[in-house]
Design a protein around this motif. Structure first.
Motif, PDB file in Angstrom:
ATOM      1  N   UNK A  73      39.441 -33.675 -34.914  1.00 61.62           N
ATOM      2  CA  UNK A  73      39.101 -34.185 -33.587  1.00 61.62           C
ATOM      3  C   UNK A  73      38.274 -35.471 -33.649  1.00 61.62           C
ATOM      4  N   UNK A  74      37.528 -35.639 -34.746  1.00 61.01           N
ATOM      5  CA  UNK A  74      36.742 -36.861 -34.934  1.00 61.01           C
ATOM      6  C   UNK A  74      37.603 -38.029 -35.413  1.00 61.01           C
ATOM      7  N   UNK A  75      38.874 -37.748 -35.704  1.00 59.97           N
ATOM      8  CA  UNK A  75      39.786 -38.811 -36.102  1.00 59.97           C
ATOM      9  C   UNK A  75      39.825 -39.100 -37.587  1.00 59.97           C
ATOM     10  N   UNK A  76      39.246 -38.242 -38.407  1.00 57.70           N
ATOM     11  CA  UNK A  76      39.323 -38.462 -39.844  1.00 57.70           C
ATOM     12  C   UNK A  76      40.767 -38.342 -40.305  1.00 57.70           C
ATOM     13  N   UNK A  77      41.155 -39.121 -41.299  1.00 56.51           N
ATOM     14  CA  UNK A  77      42.508 -38.998 -41.832  1.00 56.51           C
ATOM     15  C   UNK A  77      42.632 -37.772 -42.735  1.00 56.51           C
ATOM     16  N   UNK A  78      43.848 -37.349 -42.967  1.00 57.41           N
ATOM     17  CA  UNK A  78      44.108 -36.163 -43.793  1.00 57.41           C
ATOM     18  C   UNK A  78      43.593 -36.322 -45.214  1.00 57.41           C
ATOM     19  N   UNK A  79      43.472 -37.552 -45.681  1.00 54.83           N
ATOM     20  CA  UNK A  79      43.002 -37.769 -47.051  1.00 54.83           C
ATOM     21  C   UNK A  79      41.497 -37.993 -47.155  1.00 54.83           C
ATOM     22  N   UNK A  80      40.766 -37.844 -46.063  1.00 56.18           N
ATOM     23  CA  UNK A  80      39.307 -37.997 -46.093  1.00 56.18           C
ATOM     24  C   UNK A  80      38.693 -36.940 -47.011  1.00 56.18           C
ATOM     25  N   UNK A  81      37.622 -37.316 -47.695  1.00 58.90           N
ATOM     26  CA  UNK A  81      36.994 -36.410 -48.656  1.00 58.90           C
ATOM     27  C   UNK A  81      36.621 -35.062 -48.043  1.00 58.90           C
ATOM     28  N   UNK A  82      36.039 -35.072 -46.855  1.00 58.49           N
ATOM     29  CA  UNK A  82      35.640 -33.813 -46.217  1.00 58.49           C
ATOM     30  C   UNK A  82      36.816 -32.920 -45.894  1.00 58.49           C
ATOM     31  N   UNK A  83      37.897 -33.532 -45.440  1.00 57.33           N
ATOM     32  CA  UNK A  83      39.121 -32.777 -45.140  1.00 57.33           C
ATOM     33  C   UNK A  83      39.689 -32.206 -46.429  1.00 57.33           C
ATOM     34  N   UNK A  84      39.766 -33.013 -47.456  1.00 52.27           N
ATOM     35  CA  UNK A  84      40.330 -32.566 -48.721  1.00 52.27           C
ATOM     36  C   UNK A  84      39.493 -31.460 -49.361  1.00 52.27           C
ATOM     37  N   UNK A  85      38.179 -31.509 -49.183  1.00 48.99           N
ATOM     38  CA  UNK A  85      37.323 -30.430 -49.697  1.00 48.99           C
ATOM     39  C   UNK A  85      37.649 -29.111 -49.001  1.00 48.99           C
ATOM     40  N   UNK A  86      37.930 -29.180 -47.721  1.00 47.05           N
ATOM     41  CA  UNK A  86      38.294 -27.960 -46.990  1.00 47.05           C
ATOM     42  C   UNK A  86      39.689 -27.473 -47.358  1.00 47.05           C
ATOM     43  N   UNK A  87      40.595 -28.381 -47.672  1.00 49.93           N
ATOM     44  CA  UNK A  87      41.932 -27.971 -48.104  1.00 49.93           C
ATOM     45  C   UNK A  87      41.844 -27.301 -49.472  1.00 49.93           C
ATOM     46  N   UNK A  88      40.966 -27.788 -50.338  1.00 47.94           N
ATOM     47  CA  UNK A  88      40.726 -27.111 -51.622  1.00 47.94           C
ATOM     48  C   UNK A  88      40.263 -25.679 -51.359  1.00 47.94           C
ATOM     49  N   UNK A  89      39.350 -25.528 -50.423  1.00 49.03           N
ATOM     50  CA  UNK A  89      38.873 -24.198 -50.022  1.00 49.03           C
ATOM     51  C   UNK A  89      40.034 -23.354 -49.476  1.00 49.03           C
ATOM     52  N   UNK A  90      40.917 -23.982 -48.707  1.00 51.53           N
ATOM     53  CA  UNK A  90      42.093 -23.292 -48.169  1.00 51.53           C
ATOM     54  C   UNK A  90      42.998 -22.813 -49.306  1.00 51.53           C
ATOM     55  N   UNK A  91      43.245 -23.691 -50.277  1.00 54.49           N
ATOM     56  CA  UNK A  91      44.088 -23.316 -51.417  1.00 54.49           C
ATOM     57  C   UNK A  91      43.476 -22.128 -52.161  1.00 54.49           C
ATOM     58  N   UNK A  92      42.180 -22.179 -52.394  1.00 50.02           N
ATOM     59  CA  UNK A  92      41.504 -21.079 -53.085  1.00 50.02           C
ATOM     60  C   UNK A  92      41.628 -19.783 -52.286  1.00 50.02           C
ATOM     61  N   UNK A  93      41.583 -19.897 -50.958  1.00 51.98           N
ATOM     62  CA  UNK A  93      41.768 -18.724 -50.109  1.00 51.98           C
ATOM     63  C   UNK A  93      43.195 -18.187 -50.249  1.00 51.98           C
ATOM     64  N   UNK A  94      44.175 -19.072 -50.183  1.00 55.55           N
ATOM     65  CA  UNK A  94      45.571 -18.657 -50.344  1.00 55.55           C
ATOM     66  C   UNK A  94      45.752 -17.944 -51.680  1.00 55.55           C
ATOM     67  N   UNK A  95      45.064 -18.432 -52.707  1.00 56.35           N
ATOM     68  CA  UNK A  95      45.201 -17.851 -54.049  1.00 56.35           C
ATOM     69  C   UNK A  95      44.645 -16.428 -54.144  1.00 56.35           C
TER      70      UNK A  95
END
Length: 124
Positions: free
Chosen positions: A52-74
């Motif tokens: 909602x703040x307009x960060x791109x998908x490759x922003x560090x904060x977004x990518x850190x959360x996707x890493x967390x998502x991957x670990x959750x999926x695992x």
């Protein structure tokens, strides 16, 4: 064990992977299972303000959360790059997943799918 509304469908489509996932998840304590069941919603709720703040998908904060998502999926299944990207694509292809993500912010499912693709290219 926590009730999975998609269990029959998953077992019909991916029997071996589904059984392995159930076995893996069953090794967790009841408390760990409850935490895992809620983690997808927690991650969604953490990504939404960045989107909602307009960060791109490759922003560090977004990518850190996707890493967390991957670990959750695992916790359930360990996808390779293609499988994890396909999971992200399913978030917009399957209305049930789109609804889960987009109820927090319209377009969030597509954003997370793109962020998964970016993360996967660099990490898997």
């Amino acid at each position: 064990m926590i009730e999975n509304p998609y269990a029959k469908e998953a077992e019909a489509l991916w029997a071996n992977q589904y059984r392995a996932s159930v076995k893996r998840f069953g090794l967790l304590t009841d408390s760990q299972q409850a935490d895992a069941a809620n983690q997808g919603e927690v991650i969604r709720d953490e990504v939404a303000p960045l989107f909602l703040a307009g960060l791109p998908a490759d922003a560090d904060g977004v990518q850190a959360l996707i890493k967390k998502h991957y670990e959750w999926v695992c916790l359930f299944w360990t996808p390779n790059r293609e499988q994890y990207v396909a999971l992200g694509e399913m978030y917009t292809a399957d209305p049930r997943f789109t609804e889960f993500y987009d109820k927090k912010a319209k377009g969030l499912a597509e954003f997370i799918g793109e962020a998964i693709r970016v993360w996967s290219e660099s990490n898997l």
